[in-house]
Design a protein around this motif. Structure first.
Motif, PDB file in Angstrom:
ATOM      1  N   ASN A 178     -11.434   9.155  -6.010  1.00  0.00           N
ATOM      2  CA  ASN A 178     -11.111  10.055  -4.903  1.00  0.00           C
ATOM      3  C   ASN A 178     -10.367   9.379  -3.754  1.00  0.00           C
ATOM      4  OD1 ASN A 178     -12.436  12.296  -6.127  1.00  0.00           O
ATOM      5  ND2 ASN A 178     -14.410  11.417  -5.506  1.00  0.00           N
ATOM      6  N   ALA A 179      -9.924   8.138  -3.962  1.00  0.00           N
ATOM      7  CA  ALA A 179      -9.256   7.408  -2.880  1.00  0.00           C
ATOM      8  C   ALA A 179      -7.835   7.925  -2.674  1.00  0.00           C
ATOM      9  CB  ALA A 179      -9.223   5.919  -3.208  1.00  0.00           C
ATOM     10  N   THR A 180      -7.397   7.905  -1.429  1.00  0.00           N
ATOM     11  CA  THR A 180      -6.014   8.255  -1.117  1.00  0.00           C
ATOM     12  C   THR A 180      -5.186   6.980  -0.986  1.00  0.00           C
ATOM     13  OG1 THR A 180      -6.544   8.294   1.244  1.00  0.00           O
ATOM     14  CG2 THR A 180      -6.632  10.391   0.047  1.00  0.00           C
ATOM     15  N   GLY A 181      -3.879   7.115  -1.227  1.00  0.00           N
ATOM     16  CA  GLY A 181      -3.010   5.954  -1.237  1.00  0.00           C
ATOM     17  C   GLY A 181      -1.909   6.013  -0.197  1.00  0.00           C
ATOM     18  N   GLY A 182      -0.825   5.267  -0.462  1.00  0.00           N
ATOM     19  CA  GLY A 182       0.245   5.083   0.501  1.00  0.00           C
ATOM     20  C   GLY A 182       1.220   6.240   0.559  1.00  0.00           C
ATOM     21  N   TRP A 183       1.962   6.318   1.658  1.00  0.00           N
ATOM     22  CA  TRP A 183       2.808   7.487   1.919  1.00  0.00           C
ATOM     23  C   TRP A 183       4.066   7.517   1.050  1.00  0.00           C
ATOM     24  CZ3 TRP A 183       7.811   7.355   3.954  1.00  0.00           C
ATOM     25  CH2 TRP A 183       8.256   6.129   4.462  1.00  0.00           C
ATOM     26  N   ILE A 184       4.646   6.382   0.709  1.00  0.00           N
ATOM     27  CA  ILE A 184       5.849   6.410  -0.128  1.00  0.00           C
ATOM     28  C   ILE A 184       5.509   6.874  -1.530  1.00  0.00           C
ATOM     29  CG2 ILE A 184       7.561   4.933  -1.269  1.00  0.00           C
ATOM     30  CD1 ILE A 184       7.887   3.404   1.307  1.00  0.00           C
ATOM     31  N   ALA A 185       4.392   6.395  -2.071  1.00  0.00           N
ATOM     32  CA  ALA A 185       3.993   6.771  -3.427  1.00  0.00           C
ATOM     33  C   ALA A 185       3.534   8.215  -3.525  1.00  0.00           C
ATOM     34  CB  ALA A 185       2.886   5.842  -3.922  1.00  0.00           C
ATOM     35  N   ASN A 186       2.827   8.695  -2.523  1.00  0.00           N
ATOM     36  CA  ASN A 186       2.144   9.981  -2.657  1.00  0.00           C
ATOM     37  C   ASN A 186       2.692  11.120  -1.805  1.00  0.00           C
ATOM     38  OD1 ASN A 186      -0.237   8.982  -4.361  1.00  0.00           O
ATOM     39  ND2 ASN A 186      -0.282   7.576  -2.619  1.00  0.00           N
ATOM     40  N   LEU A 193       6.225  10.803  -0.046  1.00  0.00           N
ATOM     41  CA  LEU A 193       7.673  10.804  -0.232  1.00  0.00           C
ATOM     42  C   LEU A 193       8.050  10.935  -1.700  1.00  0.00           C
ATOM     43  CD1 LEU A 193      10.437  10.450   1.204  1.00  0.00           C
ATOM     44  CD2 LEU A 193      10.203   7.983   0.794  1.00  0.00           C
ATOM     45  N   HIS A 194       7.242  10.364  -2.577  1.00  0.00           N
ATOM     46  CA  HIS A 194       7.482  10.378  -4.030  1.00  0.00           C
ATOM     47  C   HIS A 194       8.804   9.709  -4.410  1.00  0.00           C
ATOM     48  CE1 HIS A 194       3.976  12.897  -4.606  1.00  0.00           C
ATOM     49  NE2 HIS A 194       4.447  13.796  -3.751  1.00  0.00           N
ATOM     50  N   ALA A 195       9.136   8.624  -3.711  1.00  0.00           N
ATOM     51  CA  ALA A 195      10.282   7.819  -4.137  1.00  0.00           C
ATOM     52  C   ALA A 195       9.898   7.045  -5.396  1.00  0.00           C
ATOM     53  CB  ALA A 195      10.685   6.858  -3.024  1.00  0.00           C
ATOM     54  N   VAL A 196      10.901   6.666  -6.177  1.00  0.00           N
ATOM     55  CA  VAL A 196      10.672   5.947  -7.428  1.00  0.00           C
ATOM     56  C   VAL A 196      10.860   4.457  -7.179  1.00  0.00           C
ATOM     57  CG1 VAL A 196      11.505   5.567  -9.784  1.00  0.00           C
ATOM     58  CG2 VAL A 196      11.405   7.899  -8.847  1.00  0.00           C
ATOM     59  N   ASP A 197       9.840   3.678  -7.507  1.00  0.00           N
ATOM     60  CA  ASP A 197       9.930   2.221  -7.442  1.00  0.00           C
ATOM     61  C   ASP A 197       8.969   1.669  -8.481  1.00  0.00           C
ATOM     62  OD1 ASP A 197      10.123  -0.446  -6.904  1.00  0.00           O
ATOM     63  OD2 ASP A 197       9.802  -0.288  -4.756  1.00  0.00           O
ATOM     64  N   PHE A 198       9.477   1.420  -9.679  1.00  0.00           N
ATOM     65  CA  PHE A 198       8.596   1.086 -10.794  1.00  0.00           C
ATOM     66  C   PHE A 198       7.873  -0.232 -10.577  1.00  0.00           C
ATOM     67  CE2 PHE A 198       7.283  -0.128 -15.038  1.00  0.00           C
ATOM     68  CZ  PHE A 198       6.893   1.075 -15.600  1.00  0.00           C
ATOM     69  N   ALA A 199       8.576  -1.261 -10.076  1.00  0.00           N
ATOM     70  CA  ALA A 199       7.952  -2.584 -10.017  1.00  0.00           C
ATOM     71  C   ALA A 199       8.209  -3.330  -8.719  1.00  0.00           C
ATOM     72  CB  ALA A 199       8.416  -3.431 -11.206  1.00  0.00           C
ATOM     73  N   GLY A 200       8.785  -2.679  -7.687  1.00  0.00           N
ATOM     74  CA  GLY A 200       8.835  -3.358  -6.407  1.00  0.00           C
ATOM     75  C   GLY A 200      10.186  -3.628  -5.797  1.00  0.00           C
ATOM     76  N   GLY A 201      11.167  -2.799  -6.033  1.00  0.00           N
ATOM     77  CA  GLY A 201      12.447  -2.983  -5.362  1.00  0.00           C
ATOM     78  C   GLY A 201      12.320  -2.903  -3.854  1.00  0.00           C
ATOM     79  N   THR A 202      11.443  -2.014  -3.379  1.00  0.00           N
ATOM     80  CA  THR A 202      11.217  -1.894  -1.938  1.00  0.00           C
ATOM     81  C   THR A 202      10.150  -2.882  -1.477  1.00  0.00           C
ATOM     82  OG1 THR A 202       9.662  -0.080  -2.387  1.00  0.00           O
ATOM     83  CG2 THR A 202      11.916   0.509  -1.771  1.00  0.00           C
ATOM     84  N   ALA A 203       8.975  -2.821  -2.070  1.00  0.00           N
ATOM     85  CA  ALA A 203       7.843  -3.626  -1.608  1.00  0.00           C
ATOM     86  C   ALA A 203       8.068  -5.116  -1.783  1.00  0.00           C
ATOM     87  CB  ALA A 203       6.571  -3.209  -2.351  1.00  0.00           C
ATOM     88  N   VAL A 204       8.857  -5.507  -2.774  1.00  0.00           N
ATOM     89  CA  VAL A 204       9.088  -6.925  -3.040  1.00  0.00           C
ATOM     90  C   VAL A 204      10.434  -7.372  -2.481  1.00  0.00           C
ATOM     91  CG1 VAL A 204       9.336  -8.687  -4.829  1.00  0.00           C
ATOM     92  CG2 VAL A 204       7.602  -6.895  -5.073  1.00  0.00           C
ATOM     93  N   HIS A 226       0.839  -1.206   0.000  1.00  0.00           N
ATOM     94  CA  HIS A 226       0.000   0.000   0.000  1.00  0.00           C
ATOM     95  C   HIS A 226       0.872   1.253   0.000  1.00  0.00           C
ATOM     96  CE1 HIS A 226      -3.489   2.536   0.887  1.00  0.00           C
ATOM     97  NE2 HIS A 226      -2.771   3.111   1.842  1.00  0.00           N
ATOM     98  N   TRP A 227       1.933   1.258   0.808  1.00  0.00           N
ATOM     99  CA  TRP A 227       2.832   2.414   0.828  1.00  0.00           C
ATOM    100  C   TRP A 227       3.375   2.720  -0.566  1.00  0.00           C
ATOM    101  CZ3 TRP A 227       6.819   0.867   5.211  1.00  0.00           C
ATOM    102  CH2 TRP A 227       6.117   0.628   6.404  1.00  0.00           C
ATOM    103  N   VAL A 228       3.753   1.671  -1.281  1.00  0.00           N
ATOM    104  CA  VAL A 228       4.556   1.819  -2.503  1.00  0.00           C
ATOM    105  C   VAL A 228       3.714   1.864  -3.769  1.00  0.00           C
ATOM    106  CG1 VAL A 228       6.379   0.748  -3.900  1.00  0.00           C
ATOM    107  CG2 VAL A 228       6.529   0.701  -1.397  1.00  0.00           C
ATOM    108  N   PHE A 229       2.689   1.001  -3.859  1.00  0.00           N
ATOM    109  CA  PHE A 229       1.950   0.831  -5.114  1.00  0.00           C
ATOM    110  C   PHE A 229       0.624   1.573  -5.177  1.00  0.00           C
ATOM    111  CE2 PHE A 229       4.123  -3.556  -5.250  1.00  0.00           C
ATOM    112  CZ  PHE A 229       5.173  -3.060  -6.001  1.00  0.00           C
ATOM    113  N   ALA A 230       0.074   1.965  -4.035  1.00  0.00           N
ATOM    114  CA  ALA A 230      -1.257   2.565  -4.018  1.00  0.00           C
ATOM    115  C   ALA A 230      -1.166   4.076  -4.228  1.00  0.00           C
ATOM    116  CB  ALA A 230      -1.972   2.252  -2.703  1.00  0.00           C
ATOM    117  N   PHE A 231      -1.157   4.480  -5.481  1.00  0.00           N
ATOM    118  CA  PHE A 231      -1.189   5.910  -5.798  1.00  0.00           C
ATOM    119  C   PHE A 231      -2.596   6.450  -5.596  1.00  0.00           C
ATOM    120  CE2 PHE A 231       2.544   4.394  -7.989  1.00  0.00           C
ATOM    121  CZ  PHE A 231       3.450   5.434  -7.842  1.00  0.00           C
ATOM    122  N   ASP A 232      -2.689   7.706  -5.257  1.00  0.00           N
ATOM    123  CA  ASP A 232      -3.999   8.326  -5.056  1.00  0.00           C
ATOM    124  C   ASP A 232      -4.878   8.105  -6.291  1.00  0.00           C
ATOM    125  OD1 ASP A 232      -3.175   9.264  -2.611  1.00  0.00           O
ATOM    126  OD2 ASP A 232      -2.788  11.311  -3.282  1.00  0.00           O
TER     127      ASP A 232
END
Length: 414
Positions: A155-163, A165-176, A143-149
């Motif tokens: 109108n749903a809000t997403g995770g803090w890293i994606a929205n 912090l705005h760190a870049v993780d295209f496919a899951g270096g952090t979450a996976v 949720h932190w990484v993949f759930a963009f607003d």
């Protein structure tokens, strides 16, 4: 509905499913002949249990409306409700198909952790750990990484890293990969060393090479499908994934030749997986030339990181920590240097005129996921050890976990 993108994602889901036997074979060949079936069963068991959890509430926890950027609503999409309407799409892609794509991400991430439990963990303890870790760690971190607003509902809000912090993780270096690698370290610490850990050798290198090849093939779906569209972004991501994997394989073999005077099949397989791990967060941020370095640099470091298990005494026979944790961290950080705004992520790293802020964001994302996953996994594993027990008996370990627990040996040995 975009039928082209839908067809592309259907193919990606098939590719991700190929990674299930790929991971099972990769791990199964690296462990003792007496525990290879158990190793493979932990992969299949993790996929099965996470798939059920995902339908019941996992997708909702990951992509439901956020509670403070930490976790999604447990009930919003429970039982996959509201997702089967053919008019419910994400940029032309049916949400139900997106949910299945992400389900395989979740299942494979949990399965990766099992590599640190080789030869000595009860299957019941593993299934319990997989269940609890998926719920308490993977679903929130994804949720932190993949759930963009607004990714699923407008109108749903997403995770803090994606929205935030705005760190870049295209496919899951952090979450996976960082997530699974940190959990694997915790599991290895709680389990302790197996009786044969110092003398253990891979029992079937061809199986491991075959598994690595299947993982390589499926990784195009893993990374390319994360573009969620059949277009130029997916094509670029597949090119950078291929490039990084090739350079990492060569880099690992070069280190082996320098260190030991020879090159090995396990080295080739490990090098390829290291490149795939490292490029996962960076595949949409770097150019093909940048991808060469994103593959090569971790391949020159991870062989030495694997040696840490000898120094610190944790038993990780499939090198989840040395490859997934260390490789994932390096790949995530290298975005801060090699990212180019001409690529799909549209940001510049330090080598392309960007500021240090991107590197700091990448470090914050990597460190947060590592710390959270390690601590919670350590608590879960310790609790299992203190309740139902986490490790097989010394007698069972001596006779072999396949024969004792599964009655299903990989080979009929005479």
């Amino acid at each position: 509905m975009d039928t082209g993108t839908t067809a592309f994602m259907l193919c990606c889901i098939i590719g991700l499913t190929i990674m299930i036997p790929g991971l099972a074979l990769f791990y199964g060949g690296m462990v003792s002949v007496k525990s290879s079936i158990n190793m493979m069963m932990m992969t299949y068991g993790a996929v099965a249990i996470v798939g059920v959890l995902w339908v019941l509430f996992g997708f909702s926890m990951t992509f439901g409306d956020s509670h403070g950027g930490f976790v999604g609503s447990v009930t919003e999409f429970a039982g996959m409700k509201h997702l089967l309407d053919p008019m419910t799409t994400i940029d032309g892609l049916p949400v139900s198909l997106f949910a299945l794509f992400q389900a395989l991400f979740a299942a494979l991430t949990v399965a990766i952790v099992s590599g640190a439990a080789a030869d000595r963990m009860k299957f019941s303890a593993w299934m319990t750990f997989a269940t609890l870790w998926a719920v308490l760690v993977y679903f929130p971190v994804a949720h932190w990484v993949f759930a963009f607003d607004g990714v699923v509902t407008k109108n749903a809000t997403g995770g803090w890293i994606a929205n935030k912090l705005h760190a870049v993780d295209f496919a899951g270096g952090t979450a996976v990969h960082i997530n699974a690698g940190a959990a694997a370290l915790a599991v290895a610490i709680v389990l302790g060393k197996s009786a044969t850990w110092s003398s253990r050798k891979p029992h079937n290198v061809p199986l491991t090479l075959l598994g690595a090849g299947l993982l390589w093939a499926g990784w195009y779906a893993f990374n390319g499908g994360s573009a969620l569209t059949a277009g130029n972004s997916a094509a670029i991501v597949m090119v950078t994934s291929f490039t990084a994997t090739c350079s990492a394989t060569l880099g690992w073999l070069a280190v082996e030749k320098f260190k030991d005077g020879h090159v090995t099949g396990i080295g080739a397989a490990s090098g390829a997986i290291t490149g795939l791990v490292a490029i996962t967060p960076a595949c949409g941020a770097v150019t093909p030339i940048g991808a060469l370095f994103v593959g090569l640099i971790p391949a020159m470091i991870c062989p030495f990181a694997i040696g840490l298990k000898e120094r610190f005494g944790y038993d990780d026979s499939t090198d989840v920590v040395g490859v997934h944790l260390v490789g994932g961290i390096i790949g995530t950080l290298l975005i801060g240097f090699f990212a180019s705004s001409g690529m799909p992520n549209g940001v510049d790293g330090l080598f392309y005129g960007g500021s240090i802020s991107l590197l700091l964001k990448q470090a914050a994302a990597a460190g947060s996921v590592l710390a959270y996953s390690f601590v919670v996994a350590l608590v879960i594993a310790w609790a299992i050890k203190r309740t139902i027990g986490i490790r097989i008996s010394p007698e069972e370990e001596e006779d072999g976990i396949d024969a004792i627990l599964h009655r299903d040996p990989a080979y009929e040995l005479v």
